[in-house]
Design a protein around this motif. Sequence first.
Motif, PDB file in Angstrom:
ATOM      1  N   ARG A 174      69.223 -27.186   4.869  1.00 19.84           N
ATOM      2  CA  ARG A 174      68.637 -28.343   3.927  1.00 19.84           C
ATOM      3  C   ARG A 174      67.599 -27.515   3.066  1.00 19.84           C
ATOM      4  NH1 ARG A 174      69.343 -31.565   8.429  1.00 19.84           N
ATOM      5  NH2 ARG A 174      67.448 -31.099   9.341  1.00 19.84           N
ATOM      6  N   ARG A 175      66.950 -26.765   3.955  1.00 17.92           N
ATOM      7  CA  ARG A 175      65.928 -26.226   2.997  1.00 17.92           C
ATOM      8  C   ARG A 175      66.069 -25.486   1.893  1.00 17.92           C
ATOM      9  NH1 ARG A 175      63.091 -21.298   5.912  1.00 17.92           N
ATOM     10  NH2 ARG A 175      64.185 -22.358   7.616  1.00 17.92           N
ATOM     11  N   TYR A 176      67.215 -24.820   1.885  1.00 18.64           N
ATOM     12  CA  TYR A 176      67.725 -24.031   0.753  1.00 18.64           C
ATOM     13  C   TYR A 176      68.751 -24.838  -0.378  1.00 18.64           C
ATOM     14  CZ  TYR A 176      65.473 -20.437   2.924  1.00 18.64           C
ATOM     15  OH  TYR A 176      64.334 -19.551   3.674  1.00 18.64           O
ATOM     16  N   LYS A 177      69.175 -25.912   0.008  1.00 21.16           N
ATOM     17  CA  LYS A 177      70.120 -26.725  -0.491  1.00 21.16           C
ATOM     18  C   LYS A 177      69.383 -27.139  -1.932  1.00 21.16           C
ATOM     19  CE  LYS A 177      71.190 -30.636   1.131  1.00 21.16           C
ATOM     20  NZ  LYS A 177      71.783 -31.588   2.235  1.00 21.16           N
ATOM     21  N   GLY A 178      68.259 -27.653  -1.828  1.00 19.20           N
ATOM     22  CA  GLY A 178      67.806 -27.977  -3.064  1.00 19.20           C
ATOM     23  C   GLY A 178      67.933 -27.160  -4.290  1.00 19.20           C
ATOM     24  N   SER A 179      67.946 -26.071  -4.061  1.00 11.33           N
ATOM     25  CA  SER A 179      67.726 -25.126  -5.416  1.00 11.33           C
ATOM     26  C   SER A 179      69.005 -24.178  -5.356  1.00 11.33           C
ATOM     27  CB  SER A 179      66.595 -24.289  -5.139  1.00 11.33           C
ATOM     28  OG  SER A 179      66.793 -23.294  -4.204  1.00 11.33           O
ATOM     29  N   GLY A 180      69.605 -24.387  -6.437  1.00 14.81           N
ATOM     30  CA  GLY A 180      70.860 -23.678  -6.701  1.00 14.81           C
ATOM     31  C   GLY A 180      70.705 -22.422  -7.472  1.00 14.81           C
ATOM     32  N   LYS A 181      69.370 -21.802  -7.547  1.00 12.72           N
ATOM     33  CA  LYS A 181      68.919 -20.868  -8.260  1.00 12.72           C
ATOM     34  C   LYS A 181      69.415 -19.636  -7.345  1.00 12.72           C
ATOM     35  CE  LYS A 181      64.747 -22.026  -8.531  1.00 12.72           C
ATOM     36  NZ  LYS A 181      64.947 -23.330  -8.229  1.00 12.72           N
ATOM     37  N   GLY A 182      69.374 -19.445  -6.137  1.00  8.29           N
ATOM     38  CA  GLY A 182      69.814 -18.616  -5.218  1.00  8.29           C
ATOM     39  C   GLY A 182      69.030 -17.421  -5.487  1.00  8.29           C
ATOM     40  N   ALA A 183      67.569 -17.254  -5.655  1.00 10.26           N
ATOM     41  CA  ALA A 183      67.000 -16.042  -5.505  1.00 10.26           C
ATOM     42  C   ALA A 183      66.230 -16.149  -4.038  1.00 10.26           C
ATOM     43  CB  ALA A 183      65.914 -15.874  -6.613  1.00 10.26           C
ATOM     44  N   TYR A 184      66.589 -15.142  -3.354  1.00  6.87           N
ATOM     45  CA  TYR A 184      66.031 -14.829  -1.902  1.00  6.87           C
ATOM     46  C   TYR A 184      65.266 -13.585  -1.845  1.00  6.87           C
ATOM     47  CZ  TYR A 184      69.048 -18.850  -1.188  1.00  6.87           C
ATOM     48  OH  TYR A 184      69.504 -20.026  -1.511  1.00  6.87           O
ATOM     49  N   ARG A 185      63.847 -13.703  -1.411  1.00  7.98           N
ATOM     50  CA  ARG A 185      63.192 -12.352  -1.337  1.00  7.98           C
ATOM     51  C   ARG A 185      62.847 -12.087   0.031  1.00  7.98           C
ATOM     52  NH1 ARG A 185      57.870 -12.233  -4.458  1.00  7.98           N
ATOM     53  NH2 ARG A 185      57.120 -13.564  -2.804  1.00  7.98           N
ATOM     54  N   CYS A 186      63.220 -10.949   0.370  1.00  9.88           N
ATOM     55  CA  CYS A 186      63.014 -10.348   1.680  1.00  9.88           C
ATOM     56  C   CYS A 186      61.558 -10.234   1.954  1.00  9.88           C
ATOM     57  CB  CYS A 186      63.591  -9.051   2.075  1.00  9.88           C
ATOM     58  SG  CYS A 186      63.434  -8.396   3.875  1.00  9.88           S
ATOM     59  N   TRP A 210      60.257  -8.893   4.507  1.00 11.27           N
ATOM     60  CA  TRP A 210      59.934  -8.015   5.466  1.00 11.27           C
ATOM     61  C   TRP A 210      58.795  -7.306   5.009  1.00 11.27           C
ATOM     62  CZ3 TRP A 210      61.968  -7.792  10.345  1.00 11.27           C
ATOM     63  CH2 TRP A 210      61.864  -6.604  10.999  1.00 11.27           C
ATOM     64  N   PRO A 211      57.985  -6.797   5.862  1.00 12.96           N
ATOM     65  CA  PRO A 211      56.819  -5.985   5.263  1.00 12.96           C
ATOM     66  C   PRO A 211      57.115  -4.778   4.421  1.00 12.96           C
ATOM     67  CG  PRO A 211      56.316  -6.734   7.256  1.00 12.96           C
ATOM     68  CD  PRO A 211      57.606  -7.146   7.158  1.00 12.96           C
ATOM     69  N   GLY A 212      56.926  -4.682   3.372  1.00 18.05           N
ATOM     70  CA  GLY A 212      57.243  -3.553   2.417  1.00 18.05           C
ATOM     71  C   GLY A 212      58.703  -3.629   1.927  1.00 18.05           C
ATOM     72  N   CYS A 213      59.213  -4.714   1.972  1.00 20.74           N
ATOM     73  CA  CYS A 213      60.685  -4.610   1.516  1.00 20.74           C
ATOM     74  C   CYS A 213      60.712  -5.351   0.298  1.00 20.74           C
ATOM     75  CB  CYS A 213      61.569  -5.142   2.487  1.00 20.74           C
ATOM     76  SG  CYS A 213      63.394  -5.167   1.734  1.00 20.74           S
ATOM     77  N   GLY A 214      60.534  -6.653   0.034  1.00 24.06           N
ATOM     78  CA  GLY A 214      60.750  -7.344  -1.077  1.00 24.06           C
ATOM     79  C   GLY A 214      61.782  -7.465  -1.740  1.00 24.06           C
ATOM     80  N   LYS A 215      62.831  -7.068  -1.313  1.00 25.97           N
ATOM     81  CA  LYS A 215      64.168  -7.110  -1.612  1.00 25.97           C
ATOM     82  C   LYS A 215      64.464  -8.327  -2.076  1.00 25.97           C
ATOM     83  CE  LYS A 215      68.184  -5.251  -2.861  1.00 25.97           C
ATOM     84  NZ  LYS A 215      68.217  -4.203  -3.698  1.00 25.97           N
ATOM     85  N   VAL A 216      65.011  -8.683  -3.295  1.00 24.23           N
ATOM     86  CA  VAL A 216      65.397  -9.795  -3.752  1.00 24.23           C
ATOM     87  C   VAL A 216      66.922  -9.967  -3.862  1.00 24.23           C
ATOM     88  CG1 VAL A 216      65.124 -11.408  -5.683  1.00 24.23           C
ATOM     89  CG2 VAL A 216      63.197 -10.365  -4.929  1.00 24.23           C
ATOM     90  N   LEU A 217      67.637 -10.979  -3.377  1.00 25.74           N
ATOM     91  CA  LEU A 217      69.059 -11.135  -3.808  1.00 25.74           C
ATOM     92  C   LEU A 217      69.117 -12.486  -4.226  1.00 25.74           C
ATOM     93  CD1 LEU A 217      70.259  -9.443  -0.533  1.00 25.74           C
ATOM     94  CD2 LEU A 217      70.271  -8.544  -2.761  1.00 25.74           C
ATOM     95  N   ASN A 218      70.173 -12.709  -4.781  1.00 28.30           N
ATOM     96  CA  ASN A 218      70.619 -14.019  -5.346  1.00 28.30           C
ATOM     97  C   ASN A 218      71.685 -14.649  -4.368  1.00 28.30           C
ATOM     98  OD1 ASN A 218      72.937 -12.577  -5.627  1.00 28.30           O
ATOM     99  ND2 ASN A 218      72.680 -12.523  -7.644  1.00 28.30           N
ATOM    100  N   SER A 219      71.771 -13.885  -3.036  1.00 27.25           N
ATOM    101  CA  SER A 219      72.693 -14.967  -2.179  1.00 27.25           C
ATOM    102  C   SER A 219      71.866 -14.941  -0.859  1.00 27.25           C
ATOM    103  CB  SER A 219      73.951 -14.217  -1.846  1.00 27.25           C
ATOM    104  OG  SER A 219      74.514 -14.407  -0.991  1.00 27.25           O
TER     105      SER A 219
END
Length: 391
Positions: free
Chosen positions: A168-180, A182-191
């Motif tokens: 549910r938490r992620y259902k609302g937005s269909g943008k699909g950008a997720y940022r990691c 994890w300290p020092g990572c910051g990887k962004v994925l759209n899935s």
Amino acid sequence: MAAVEPRGRPSPADTRPARGPGDEEGLIYMQCCGQEDVEVRESQSQVSAYLPAATPLTCTGSSNSFRSPESVEMDEIMAAMVLTTLSCSPMVHSPPQKDLLPASSLSGDMECGGGELSDSGSSGYWSWDHGSVSPAPSLSVTEMDGSLGQAPDEGLHMEMDSGGSEARRYKGSGKGAYRCLWPGCGKVLNSRVGMKRHIQLHHLGVGSEHSQQEEDFYYTEVSSEEEPAPPSPAPTMSSSPWASCGSSSGASTPGPQASASAYSSPLSQSAPSSVWQIHTEHLYQACAPIQVTVSSGSPSSCCWTPSSEAQHKPQVLASRSRSVSVGEQWLQRNSAPTRSHTISASPSRNHCTFRKGRGEAKKCRKVYGVERRDQWCTACRWKKACQRFPD
DNA sequence: GGTGCCGGGGA
DNA sequence: TCCCCGGCACC
């Protein structure tokens, strides 16, 4: 944080009882951050819908629905720390982890979480290494992102309420950008699946079963309009044991962008090979072994993971100086590029007490002869393992 | 027996 | 900490 009881790694059945008093975490987070994100306020009902059955981490995760991405990130990190504190043995030490965290984001609360993001308490080395690996190379993530369909273990989340709430938490937005997060990572994925997999693979570890639950808390959803992901700190060197070699301040601070040049270890960056060469000749003087890695061609078969203290030795030794003999200078000129590898094969007195077979390399005694003993390397003069002509 | 070097010990 | 050397394993 203090309310969290020390416990073993939370299993799927174990996470739920952690709620209750542990819910203070979520409450604290909500109070300490006054910012409210208008866009997410609508999700409050959703949050409250699943809060009762959520794990503590879900609480923290839910808190991000109320706040700006900055604070969300902070809380995510703190939540991760809480989670890992629950699941970690106290044997693993926090200092490196504290440095792993973004310096600007956490100040006071960092220590309360123990700064532990380690994967399990079973092995301190693993945990340490794990933390270092955290800024994992991201080259495979993007391709993984595209190739992933549905996470095969998605069902695991559904058996818990947190899993459903996560959906549910992620259902609302269909943008699909997720940022990691994890300290020092910051990887962004759209899935989201890709991000979960990224976290599993690069941060939590592939084989760790707990990652199935924890991965959610190491990433956050970001809108596509948000700032681009913070530059990924140099992850590549962290897989090397030397990544933890520097002082706690230097080892884990986010490094430069990942690049081919980043493959050099902090030591190799800080110490020129000539310095290495010099203090290599005195490795035998160091009471603690530096590192024993199985280098190709070396008869050594002993693998020993050095302690962090031992890993400091090279730099400490590098600060020492002495006059360099002609032979040593010659050696520096001729073999400096390769010596950095042979260094790591220095004998370990503590763990590897085997006697190396006699190599074919000529030693100082043969090269210079007994009559020119003063030209021997110091090790040979002292009847130690020759450092000038290692096997 | 020569050589390499670990381990111990003296200064 | 620096330096030396007994003693052992290897060749």
